[in-house]
Design an enzyme around this catalytic site. Structure first.
Site, PDB file in Angstrom:
ATOM      1  N   LYS A  68       0.848  -1.204   0.000  1.00 26.82           N
ATOM      2  CA  LYS A  68       0.000   0.000   0.000  1.00 26.82           C
ATOM      3  C   LYS A  68       0.880   1.249   0.000  1.00 26.82           C
ATOM      4  O   LYS A  68       1.699   1.446   0.888  1.00 26.82           O
ATOM      5  CB  LYS A  68      -0.907  -0.006   1.234  1.00 26.82           C
ATOM      6  CG  LYS A  68      -1.726   1.280   1.426  1.00 26.82           C
ATOM      7  CD  LYS A  68      -2.690   1.160   2.607  1.00 26.82           C
ATOM      8  CE  LYS A  68      -3.407   2.476   2.893  1.00 26.82           C
ATOM      9  NZ  LYS A  68      -4.307   2.392   4.062  1.00 26.82           N
ATOM     10  N   GLU A  91      -9.632   3.199   2.033  1.00 29.83           N
ATOM     11  CA  GLU A  91      -9.109   3.346   0.663  1.00 29.83           C
ATOM     12  C   GLU A  91      -8.007   2.352   0.350  1.00 29.83           C
ATOM     13  O   GLU A  91      -7.799   1.997  -0.802  1.00 29.83           O
ATOM     14  CB  GLU A  91      -8.597   4.773   0.453  1.00 29.83           C
ATOM     15  CG  GLU A  91      -7.168   5.061   0.926  1.00 29.83           C
ATOM     16  CD  GLU A  91      -6.951   4.891   2.420  1.00 29.83           C
ATOM     17  OE1 GLU A  91      -7.952   4.898   3.166  1.00 29.83           O
ATOM     18  OE2 GLU A  91      -5.792   4.726   2.859  1.00 29.83           O
ATOM     19  N   LYS A 114     -10.914  12.162   8.400  1.00 30.64           N
ATOM     20  CA  LYS A 114     -10.420  11.788   9.724  1.00 30.64           C
ATOM     21  C   LYS A 114     -10.535  12.968  10.674  1.00 30.64           C
ATOM     22  O   LYS A 114     -10.449  14.120  10.254  1.00 30.64           O
ATOM     23  CB  LYS A 114      -8.945  11.379   9.631  1.00 30.64           C
ATOM     24  CG  LYS A 114      -8.692  10.044   8.947  1.00 30.64           C
ATOM     25  CD  LYS A 114      -7.214   9.736   8.893  1.00 30.64           C
ATOM     26  CE  LYS A 114      -6.904   8.492   8.098  1.00 30.64           C
ATOM     27  NZ  LYS A 114      -7.406   7.243   8.668  1.00 30.64           N
ATOM     28  N   ARG A 163      -7.697  -0.852   0.933  1.00 28.85           N
ATOM     29  CA  ARG A 163      -8.170  -2.098   0.344  1.00 28.85           C
ATOM     30  C   ARG A 163      -8.615  -1.892  -1.111  1.00 28.85           C
ATOM     31  O   ARG A 163      -8.562  -2.822  -1.914  1.00 28.85           O
ATOM     32  CB  ARG A 163      -9.290  -2.693   1.206  1.00 28.85           C
ATOM     33  CG  ARG A 163     -10.513  -1.851   1.319  1.00 28.85           C
ATOM     34  CD  ARG A 163     -11.376  -2.251   2.510  1.00 28.85           C
ATOM     35  NE  ARG A 163     -10.786  -1.864   3.781  1.00 28.85           N
ATOM     36  CZ  ARG A 163     -11.339  -2.095   4.971  1.00 28.85           C
ATOM     37  NH1 ARG A 163     -12.493  -2.737   5.057  1.00 28.85           N
ATOM     38  NH2 ARG A 163     -10.745  -1.702   6.082  1.00 28.85           N
ATOM     39  N   ASP A 167     -12.567   6.280   3.814  1.00 30.70           N
ATOM     40  CA  ASP A 167     -11.317   6.115   4.567  1.00 30.70           C
ATOM     41  C   ASP A 167     -10.790   4.679   4.484  1.00 30.70           C
ATOM     42  O   ASP A 167      -9.668   4.405   4.878  1.00 30.70           O
ATOM     43  CB  ASP A 167     -11.535   6.523   6.036  1.00 30.70           C
ATOM     44  CG  ASP A 167     -10.233   6.824   6.752  1.00 30.70           C
ATOM     45  OD1 ASP A 167      -9.184   6.890   6.081  1.00 30.70           O
ATOM     46  OD2 ASP A 167     -10.260   6.990   7.990  1.00 30.70           O
ATOM     47  N   ASP A 202       1.266   6.421   5.401  1.00 33.55           N
ATOM     48  CA  ASP A 202       0.348   5.381   4.927  1.00 33.55           C
ATOM     49  C   ASP A 202       0.879   4.646   3.686  1.00 33.55           C
ATOM     50  O   ASP A 202       0.170   3.870   3.067  1.00 33.55           O
ATOM     51  CB  ASP A 202      -1.031   6.009   4.655  1.00 33.55           C
ATOM     52  CG  ASP A 202      -2.177   5.023   4.867  1.00 33.55           C
ATOM     53  OD1 ASP A 202      -1.965   3.991   5.520  1.00 33.55           O
ATOM     54  OD2 ASP A 202      -3.287   5.300   4.361  1.00 33.55           O
ATOM     55  N   ASP A 205      -3.186  10.004   3.711  1.00 34.57           N
ATOM     56  CA  ASP A 205      -4.556   9.511   3.872  1.00 34.57           C
ATOM     57  C   ASP A 205      -5.347  10.429   4.802  1.00 34.57           C
ATOM     58  O   ASP A 205      -5.297  10.297   6.014  1.00 34.57           O
ATOM     59  CB  ASP A 205      -4.515   8.087   4.441  1.00 34.57           C
ATOM     60  CG  ASP A 205      -5.917   7.519   4.678  1.00 34.57           C
ATOM     61  OD1 ASP A 205      -6.905   8.100   4.170  1.00 34.57           O
ATOM     62  OD2 ASP A 205      -6.025   6.477   5.367  1.00 34.57           O
TER      63      ASP A 205
HETATM   64  N1  BES Z   1      -4.523   4.056   6.861  1.00 35.33           N
HETATM   65  C1  BES Z   1      -5.673   3.765   7.628  1.00 35.33           C
HETATM   66  C2  BES Z   1      -5.400   2.774   8.759  1.00 35.33           C
HETATM   67  C3  BES Z   1      -4.495   3.259   9.868  1.00 35.33           C
HETATM   68  C4  BES Z   1      -5.040   3.770  11.020  1.00 35.33           C
HETATM   69  C5  BES Z   1      -3.130   3.151   9.761  1.00 35.33           C
HETATM   70  C6  BES Z   1      -4.219   4.196  12.035  1.00 35.33           C
HETATM   71  C7  BES Z   1      -2.312   3.587  10.769  1.00 35.33           C
HETATM   72  C8  BES Z   1      -2.851   4.111  11.904  1.00 35.33           C
HETATM   73  C9  BES Z   1      -6.786   3.204   6.763  1.00 35.33           C
HETATM   74  O1  BES Z   1      -6.832   3.695   5.485  1.00 35.33           O
HETATM   75  C10 BES Z   1      -8.076   3.533   7.435  1.00 35.33           C
HETATM   76  O2  BES Z   1      -8.349   4.667   7.591  1.00 35.33           O
HETATM   77  N2  BES Z   1      -8.802   2.494   7.823  1.00 35.33           N
HETATM   78  C11 BES Z   1     -10.055   2.638   8.468  1.00 35.33           C
HETATM   79  C12 BES Z   1     -10.963   1.586   7.893  1.00 35.33           C
HETATM   80  C13 BES Z   1     -12.393   1.712   8.338  1.00 35.33           C
HETATM   81  C14 BES Z   1     -13.015   2.972   7.814  1.00 35.33           C
HETATM   82  C15 BES Z   1     -13.147   0.497   7.850  1.00 35.33           C
HETATM   83  C16 BES Z   1      -9.872   2.431   9.972  1.00 35.33           C
HETATM   84  O3  BES Z   1      -9.126   1.536  10.371  1.00 35.33           O
HETATM   85  O4  BES Z   1     -10.453   3.180  10.737  1.00 35.33           O
HETATM   86 ZN    ZN Z   2      -5.012   4.405   4.719  1.00 32.43          ZN
HETATM   87 ZN    ZN Z   3      -7.982   5.471   5.302  1.00 34.48          ZN
END
Ligand code: BES
Ligand code: ZN
Ligand code: ZN
Length: 473
Positions: free
Chosen positions: A242, A326, A254, A328, A324, A265, A247
């Site tokens: 990734k 994104e 966020k 996947r 968010d 990210d 992000d």
């Molecule tokens: N890049 C984030 C995940 C992340 C969170 C990495 C904290 C490092 C520290 C990812 O893109 C994300 O935002 N995931 C969401 C998914 C959810 C909306 C299903 C998450 O984990 O909140």
């Molecule tokens: Zn992310």
């Molecule tokens: Zn995200």
């Protein structure tokens, strides 16, 4: 700047002395030094400027992570006082409570030391002065085998330092195209084919999921492919990372607190680049292809919205319920691309994918999903050699059901629970039945300001690179 050498002889006087807890207690230093794991004590000798350092080993047996940690600690403690550090790996090896091959000890020690000495880039007008340092690992044969291991670790550490610096780089200095160019430059002179597909090419080829995420930004997405094919005919392992250079969450923006670290990210892509670099530089024997989708996740009039339905490279349709989630989406295209376009026989993806992984497993272990026992067994053995900590998560049909969509083939949101599992399974849906492994490094990719390991430095860790290298070498 930093040199490591091997010496058979162990001199009487060394810079570092390793002591187990019971040995320390025999020395009767009381509270001054108890020999606890990673405890250290600098001791001045006589009136001159002679000194040495005790490093504690504790009472338990010491694994590969332990050897890396202990050697990193030893060198960091002695470094301020000298330009040449002598430590005996024979002395350490005897006290690990395990039977390591000499080259394993050399490898772990070198990796720990080289990584501990990584100096994070800072953007201050006054730069810190860099000191020359030589570390002599003694009590080990300077054999061809050990020297080769040392070279391998030099390459790996170089790759990991590149990854750490990339993770730490602010997003205004690392747009997707810039990231791609930095990766390309890393491979100059190496037997790796680098191809960067720009947004127009992505459009032609139909990587709609990557384009959909990337179109929220004025800085366009791209796909960087690295092909290292030393075998004439041999199956290809794909490493997919990734590469979201920033992000923000998109329209599911966020909160201010969650914005900390959004520039990191792309740690998965950086770790893959690190592993590929070390593989190519050390003459890895197996065909390995890296597929690195790079983009920003931001807000624009054109950005994706919750409820949008899109297609993807593999042809499956996706209902986007959270912008968010994104990672996947771009990995869906990248994984399908690895299988269809690059003919990968198996796929490993690595991503800072879910906050849930960080909450459940913290900075110490990365969760792993796998759907093929023999691929997983090879991975677990690679992790054993690398000393990195992973924990396998199970999954069941019930979890797969959680990402079924009423309108499309899959949806990018699983529900309130099991976020790390459903996030991984979403990516698996695009692996077209090939053996698949997924590493979620959301919790482990960044060390923070108080790193949990001695060979980490503030900022990115480069986690995953060593295990991927061991898996594909
Ligand atoms: N890049 C984030 C995940 C992340 C969170 C990495 C904290 C490092 C520290 C990812 O893109 C994300 O935002 N995931 C969401 C998914 C959810 C909306 C299903 C998450 O984990 O909140
Ligand atoms: Zn992310
Ligand atoms: Zn995200």
């Amino acid at each position: 700047m930093m040199k490591i050498m091997l010496r058979r002889e162990v001199p009487q006087k060394r810079t570092i002395y390793f002591l187990k807890k019971e040995e320390a207690s025999q020395k009767r230093m009381g509270k001054l030094f108890e020999g606890n794991y990673l405890e250290s004590r600098v001791v001045c000798e006589g009136q001159g400027d002679g000194f040495f350092v005790y490093v504690g080993l504790g009472e338990d047996s010491i694994d590969v992570n332990g050897v890396k940690n202990i050697c990193a600690k030893a060198v960091k403690e002695a470094k301020p006082y000298t330009e040449q550090i002598w430590l005996s790996l024979a002395e350490l090896g005897e006290r690990t409570g395990k039977r390591y091959e000499e080259r394993e000890l050399v490898g772990a020690a070198a990796e720990g030391i080289l990584l501990a000495c990584h100096e994070p880039v800072v953007y201050q007008s006054k730069q810190k002065e860099k000191k020359a340092l030589t570390v002599v690992l003694c009590g080990v044969e300077p054999s061809a085998e050990n020297e080769r291991k040392l070279d391998e670790k030099r390459a790996l550490a170089e790759g990991i330092c590149f990854a750490r610096d990339a993770v730490a780089k602010p997003s205004n200095l690392l747009r997707p195209e810039m990231f791609a160019q930095e990766v390309k430059a890393l491979f100059s002179g190496l037997p790796v084919e680098v191809e960067i597909y720009d947004a127009a090419r992505l459009e032609e080829m139909g990587l709609e999921a990557l384009l959909t995420v990337g179109k929220g930004s004025a800085f366009l997405p791209c796909l960087t492919v690295l092909r290292y094919l030393p075998e004439k005919d041999g199956e290809i392992t794909a490493l997919v990372g990734k590469g979201v250079t920033v992000d923000t969450g998109g329209y599911c923006v966020k909160g201010a607190k969650s914005m900390a670290g959004i520039k990191g990210d792309m740690a998965g892509a950086a770790a893959v680049a690190a592993a590929m670099y070390a593989l190519a530089k050390s003459g890895g024997r197996h065909n390995t292809v890296a597929v690195l989708p790079m983009c920003e996740n931001r807000i624009s009039p054109d950005a994706m919205l919750p409820g949008d339905i899109i297609s993807s490279y593999g042809g499956k349709t996706i209902e986007i319920l959270n912008t968010d989630a994104e990672g996947r989406l771009i990995l869906a295209d990248a994984v399908a691309f690895a299988v269809r376009h690059e003919s990968a026989a198996r796929v490993l993806d690595i991503a800072t994918l879910t906050g849930a992984a960080a909450i459940a497993f913290g900075k110490c272990m990365s969760p792993v999903l796998a759907d093929d026992e023999s691929f997983y067994e090879a991975f677990a053995q690679a992790a054993q050699r690398s000393g990195e900590h992973y924990v396998r998560l199970p999954f069941f049909r019930e979890h797969e059901k959680m990402i079924e969509s009423r309108l499309a083939d899959v949806k990018n949101l699983g529900g309130e629970t099991c976020g790390s599992i459903t996030g991984g399974l979403f990516i698996r849906a695009f692996a077209e039945g090939k053996p698949w492994i997924h590493l979620d490094i959301a919790g482990t990719a960044e060390a923070g300001t108080e790193p949990i390991r001695e060979y980490y430095t503030a900022g990115g860790t480069g986690v995953g690179a060593t295990t991927m290298f061991e898996l594909c070498f």
